[in-house]
Each structure stands twice: as C-alpha cells, then as structure tokens.
Scaffold this motif. Sequence first.
Motif, mmCIF file in Angstrom:
data_model
loop_
_atom_site.group_PDB
_atom_site.id
_atom_site.type_symbol
_atom_site.label_atom_id
_atom_site.label_comp_id
_atom_site.label_asym_id
_atom_site.label_seq_id
_atom_site.Cartn_x
_atom_site.Cartn_y
_atom_site.Cartn_z
ATOM 1 N N ALA A 52 32.773 39.317 49.219
ATOM 2 C CA ALA A 52 34.216 39.070 49.233
ATOM 3 C C ALA A 52 34.935 40.410 49.267
ATOM 4 O O ALA A 52 34.394 41.442 48.860
ATOM 5 N N SER A 53 36.156 40.391 49.792
ATOM 6 C CA SER A 53 36.969 41.613 49.792
ATOM 7 C C SER A 53 38.434 41.231 49.623
ATOM 8 O O SER A 53 38.859 40.134 50.010
ATOM 9 N N ILE A 54 39.173 42.149 49.049
ATOM 10 C CA ILE A 54 40.601 41.956 48.824
ATOM 11 C C ILE A 54 41.343 43.047 49.572
ATOM 12 O O ILE A 54 41.094 44.243 49.337
ATOM 13 N N LYS A 55 42.217 42.670 50.445
ATOM 14 C CA LYS A 55 42.948 43.642 51.258
ATOM 15 C C LYS A 55 43.864 44.477 50.390
ATOM 16 O O LYS A 55 44.520 43.993 49.475
ATOM 17 N N GLY A 56 43.890 45.784 50.688
ATOM 18 C CA GLY A 56 44.713 46.694 49.914
ATOM 19 C C GLY A 56 46.014 47.048 50.610
ATOM 20 O O GLY A 56 46.460 46.367 51.533
ATOM 21 N N PHE A 57 46.615 48.141 50.163
ATOM 22 C CA PHE A 57 47.888 48.607 50.683
ATOM 23 C C PHE A 57 47.725 50.030 51.189
ATOM 24 O O PHE A 57 47.021 50.837 50.585
ATOM 25 N N SER A 58 48.391 50.358 52.282
ATOM 26 C CA SER A 58 48.341 51.731 52.772
ATOM 27 C C SER A 58 49.112 52.630 51.811
ATOM 28 O O SER A 58 50.074 52.208 51.185
#
Length: 399
Positions: A52-58
């Motif tokens: 699983a992965s959780i999208k981050g923020f630039s």
Amino acid sequence: MRIVLLHFYSRTPNPIYDQISASLRRRGHCVWVGQPGFEDDFVFRDASGIVASIKGFSRPLTYNIPPAFLRLLNGARKRFIGARMLLRIARFLRTERFDIIQVNLTSMAWILRAFSGGSAHYVYDVRQINEKVRPYNWWQNIHERLVGTEMTINAGFVFDHACFCHADAARRVLGEKWESRGTVVPVGVDGRFLGYPLRRLNGDASLNVVRFVYIGGLDRDRTLEQLLEAADALRRTTERFHLDLVGPDLSSGYYAQLIQSLGLGAYVGTKDAVKYGEIPELLAHYDVGVAYVPDRPTWHYQPATKVIEYRAFGLPIISTDVSSHREYVQDNVNGFLVADSPEAISRAMERLVVEPSTLPRLKKNASAMRSGVTWDDIGAMYDEDVYRRLARGKLSCDE
C-alpha cells in the motif's frame, strides 16, 4: 496479531525494522513496515514487497523573497505538510484495523495516536536520543529541549507504552521510575555475526599489517577527523597498519579529500557501504573494529550498532569511552576504551601494532567473549514483554 512498524527517518529499508518484522512473522504475526517513499509518499511493505502507499505532497517553495524569510516559510510549510501527511496515514491506519501500531517519530507523533482511532495499542519506539549531536547555537539548544520535552510527553502520556534500546535512554526520557512506563528492548544482531567460523576471522596474518575497520556513515557530525589525525600520528611510529572507513559518504567527499591532503592514502581508505547481511564477511578481513563516536550526550544513552556487531563477531574493539559502550568493551581485555582525542586513539592503535603480545591476547579474549541478542530474541521480547501484555491489559504507561 496484525502489527505495523512505522519509521519516518529513511527512505531506504531500515535493517532494524526489517529484522524485527521478519522475526515477528516467524512467530505467526502479520507485520507491515511503513516508511517514507521516494515520491514524497509513504509506503507499506510486507514480506513480499509494497502492499500500500499513501500519496504525499510536493515540497519546493520558490517564491522571490529574501532567503532568511524563505527558510522560515519553508520550515513552517514543511511542518504543515508533515501534519497533513500524518493525518492521511492516521486515516489509513484506522481502516486497516491493526492490533499494534508501533511508531518511531518524535515531532507531531501525537497526530497518529489521536486520529487513528480503533482499538489498537500504540507503542512509542525510541531508537535514538539525538542530544548534543553537534555544537549548537542558542536557538538549536532551545529546539533540542523542545524536542526532548515532546519525546517525554509522547512516551509518558500520549502512547500506551514506550520501548527503548538502552536503560540510560529510558531514564533520560522518563526519569528514574521509567520501568513503570517503558521497556528496554536492545538492538539485536544477525545470527551470522555470532556463528561466523572463528578459524576464518581476521584475514591473512602473513600480511604483517594490522587492519582496522570503522563501519558507519561518513558524516561530518561524527567528527571522523579524529580517526584520520590518529592515523597521521601513528604512521610516524609504524607503517604496519591500515584503516578502512566503510559506509555511505554523507560528507560530499570531504573525508576522501582529507585523506589525500594529509598524505594518508597508503594507510587509510574509504569503501562503500555493504548490505547488512554481508557485514560478517567484510569483518572477517580485519583484525580490530573501531567503534568511535564523539563523546557527546547522545552516545551515552544508546550504543552504536557497530560496537554491538563487533562484540558479537569476536573482534577486538577500540571504542570511545562512553557509558553505553562499557558493557561491550572491557578495557585491555577485549579492546580499549579511549578518550575522544586523536592522541588516545593513536596510542591504542599503536599498542595493537607494535606490542607483540597485545593483539593476540585481545583476539583470544574477544573470541571467547562473543555475545549478542539475536533478532529472534528481539522479536520474542517485543511479542511477549510488550505486545501480548498490552493485549491482555497487563501493561500500560500508567503502571
């Protein structure tokens, strides 16, 4: 039990958590490891890979404003982004229904505890106390104290229980009555360190050169100049030695350049880091392990991993005389405890090179004193002394 081990300080797989998770899986648990990804995301891995992965923020901030103000804005923005990311992770954890959520994070760790919800037990895992790692200015001293206070709040009030690598670390965070709120689970070693055949240790004695090895990051904060100055002093007495610095270059080539500028190329070298499982084979080519750390408070609270591995492998050790290393090195028995100075380090190296009986005696003692806690032992400690007791309601931060 379903267990997740979260660490936030490295994008590369942490061998400590990989070893702990593998040990716990062998005990029948379902274990994930969560860590920062390479795309500003946060990934979860099980034994087979990423699940699983959780999208981050630039993160870049490139407005045309004065540099000092830009640094201030970037710092605030980084914390804001970090908080949003932790909220996303907390929501994900709530959906997965873990039984144990173990967290290695200081800043804003309370967000995970407050917003994950559910019936999971939360364990605060303190791997290292970064106190006085380097000389600080007044603001950095204040910041360090705030971080220490946050760690104490996390361990004593926010999380259900806290784990530490060393009793001195637990005492530093929770005070003298730390045993009512924390558990010491030491750093383990792979069984290959303990089981490597003694007859193959220490390379080729016919070379007539004593080979020293330092394993660890080549980082300016670790003041490895001390080792280079010690080697520079030693070569004026004898040329029968060689020192290798093995680890990732975190100094942008500074130490390699310093070796050349001091004219130490024939006596000191640098080598790239090797995989964790290959370290025993690497150590077999050396006579002495150098467990140098700067004599600063942080190293009095937890031992360096290298001193634990040298002891398990049966290498004589030259170590800085910090309290956390004294249980691994007995002075003039299986090594030397020395002051944090080039002169003291050089004297210990010189004894091992020029005194005919000293190195053989220390080698014999070090081989007889091989000891260490395996990762299977560590998994059992977490499982039986922490997780199962939490599940039975017999352990909390308030006992």
